[in-house]
Design a protein around this motif. Sequence first.
Motif, short mmCIF file in Angstrom:
data_model
loop_
_atom_site.label_atom_id
_atom_site.label_comp_id
_atom_site.label_asym_id
_atom_site.label_seq_id
_atom_site.Cartn_x
_atom_site.Cartn_y
_atom_site.Cartn_z
N MET A 1 -3.89 -6.22 -1.68
CA MET A 1 -2.64 -6.25 -0.95
C MET A 1 -2.92 -6.13 0.55
SD MET A 1 0.67 -5.05 -2.11
CE MET A 1 2.15 -5.48 -1.49
N VAL A 2 -2.31 -6.99 1.30
CA VAL A 2 -2.49 -6.99 2.75
C VAL A 2 -1.41 -6.13 3.38
CG1 VAL A 2 -2.56 -8.43 4.80
CG2 VAL A 2 -3.45 -9.32 2.65
N GLU A 6 -2.66 -5.23 9.02
CA GLU A 6 -3.65 -6.31 8.88
C GLU A 6 -3.03 -7.67 9.20
OE1 GLU A 6 -6.57 -4.46 5.45
OE2 GLU A 6 -4.77 -5.58 4.86
N ARG A 7 -1.79 -7.90 8.78
CA ARG A 7 -1.10 -9.16 9.08
C ARG A 7 -0.93 -9.33 10.58
NH1 ARG A 7 2.90 -8.24 4.61
NH2 ARG A 7 3.98 -7.19 6.27
N GLN A 8 -0.56 -8.26 11.27
CA GLN A 8 -0.36 -8.33 12.71
C GLN A 8 -1.67 -8.59 13.45
OE1 GLN A 8 2.60 -8.59 14.11
NE2 GLN A 8 3.44 -8.41 12.06
N GLU A 9 -2.76 -8.02 12.95
CA GLU A 9 -4.06 -8.22 13.58
C GLU A 9 -4.56 -9.65 13.40
OE1 GLU A 9 -6.54 -5.27 11.78
OE2 GLU A 9 -5.73 -3.65 13.03
N ASN A 10 -4.17 -10.32 12.32
CA ASN A 10 -4.63 -11.68 12.04
C ASN A 10 -3.68 -12.76 12.57
OD1 ASN A 10 -6.89 -10.72 10.71
ND2 ASN A 10 -5.80 -10.53 8.79
#
Length: 68
Positions: A1-2, A6-10
């Motif tokens: 699960m992300v 982590e989504r904001q960093e990518n």
Amino acid sequence: MVTYKERQENKHSFVLLENGIPLGTFGNLKKVVDFLEGKDFPSYWTLIRKSDYPLIYGDYLVYKVKHY
């Protein structure tokens, strides 16, 4: 699960420049191509095959930058 963090960093944005002058920032490459509709610019399907940035075509540059 992300995770959200982590989504904001990518996250990435695309910056469009014409002769060194920024025309705009876009959330995805399709929006860049839509913005330049009617001008001498390659199609979305041509651009997604290229993996190296910046994308250079004529007077236009497309940079992929991290979203902060």
